[in-house]
Scaffold this motif. Structure first.
Motif, PDB file in Angstrom:
ATOM      1  N   ASP A   8      16.374  51.391 -17.867  1.00 39.21           N
ATOM      2  CA  ASP A   8      16.292  50.034 -17.337  1.00 39.21           C
ATOM      3  C   ASP A   8      17.467  49.227 -17.870  1.00 39.21           C
ATOM      4  N   PHE A   9      18.071  48.413 -17.009  1.00 33.53           N
ATOM      5  CA  PHE A   9      19.200  47.586 -17.404  1.00 33.53           C
ATOM      6  C   PHE A   9      18.692  46.155 -17.542  1.00 33.53           C
ATOM      7  N   PRO A  10      18.452  45.727 -18.788  1.00 33.79           N
ATOM      8  CA  PRO A  10      17.919  44.376 -18.998  1.00 33.79           C
ATOM      9  C   PRO A  10      18.996  43.318 -18.742  1.00 33.79           C
ATOM     10  N   PRO A  11      18.578  42.084 -18.575  1.00 39.01           N
ATOM     11  CA  PRO A  11      19.567  41.013 -18.365  1.00 39.01           C
ATOM     12  C   PRO A  11      20.536  40.951 -19.545  1.00 39.01           C
ATOM     13  N   PRO A  12      21.826  40.902 -19.279  1.00 38.61           N
ATOM     14  CA  PRO A  12      22.793  40.794 -20.375  1.00 38.61           C
ATOM     15  C   PRO A  12      22.514  39.560 -21.232  1.00 38.61           C
TER      16      PRO A  12
END
Length: 159
Positions: free
Chosen positions: A69-73
């Motif tokens: 999963d790519f979380p919010p930067p």
């Protein structure tokens, strides 16, 4: 009978599209709002780079750096920041926006944008961004020209 055979061919063709994403491919996928043409590739880290039809005359480029999963930067779901891109021997530094629903960084490009044209070259495309927490993320451009041409032709046809 023809309908049954055509349906079986479609069903057997779809897994082949999804099975090997290490080369650029274009194919129809279920997306929000129905079925649409998508061009995509993945990398060894499980990341995915895909292009979809956007607004008329544009395509939307979406980057998921890894299979996780790519979380919010920086924890910011409204993140917009510079991403350094190298493709076709050229460098680009566009702003990319985080799309929380999909967990990707996105960018709208005109079909004749220099970055879109560079993506149709050979070699690779590399994304990096300190502000988004993306280390060098590389995707092959092998087959990208044919896949993107198929996508853009579909976009013009309204699919």
């Amino acid at each position: 009978m023809r309908l049954l055979i055509g349906g079986l061919l479609l069903v057997t063709a779809l897994p082949a599209y999804a099975a090997d994403c290490s080369n650029w491919q274009a194919g129809k996928e279920e997306v929000e709002g129905g079925t649409a043409m998508v061009a995509k590739i993945c990398n060894a880290a499980g990341g995915e780079l895909r292009a979809d039809c956007g607004e008329p005359g544009k395509m939307t480029l979406s980057l998921k750096p890894t299979g996780a999963d790519f979380p919010p930067p920086g924890g910011n779901p409204d993140f917009v920041g510079k991403v350094h891109i190298e493709a076709g021997g050229k460098t680009f530094d566009p702003d990319m926006s985080y799309a929380a629903m999909d967990g990707v960084l996105g960018l709208d490009l005109d079909a004749d944008d220099p970055l879109a044209k560079a993506m149709g070259s050979n070699g690779s495309i590399v994304f990096t961004s300190k502000s988004a927490g993306i280390p060098a993320t590389t995707f092959s451009l092998s087959g990208s020209s044919a896949a993107l041409d198929a996508l853009l032709a579909s976009c013009k046809g309204g699919n």
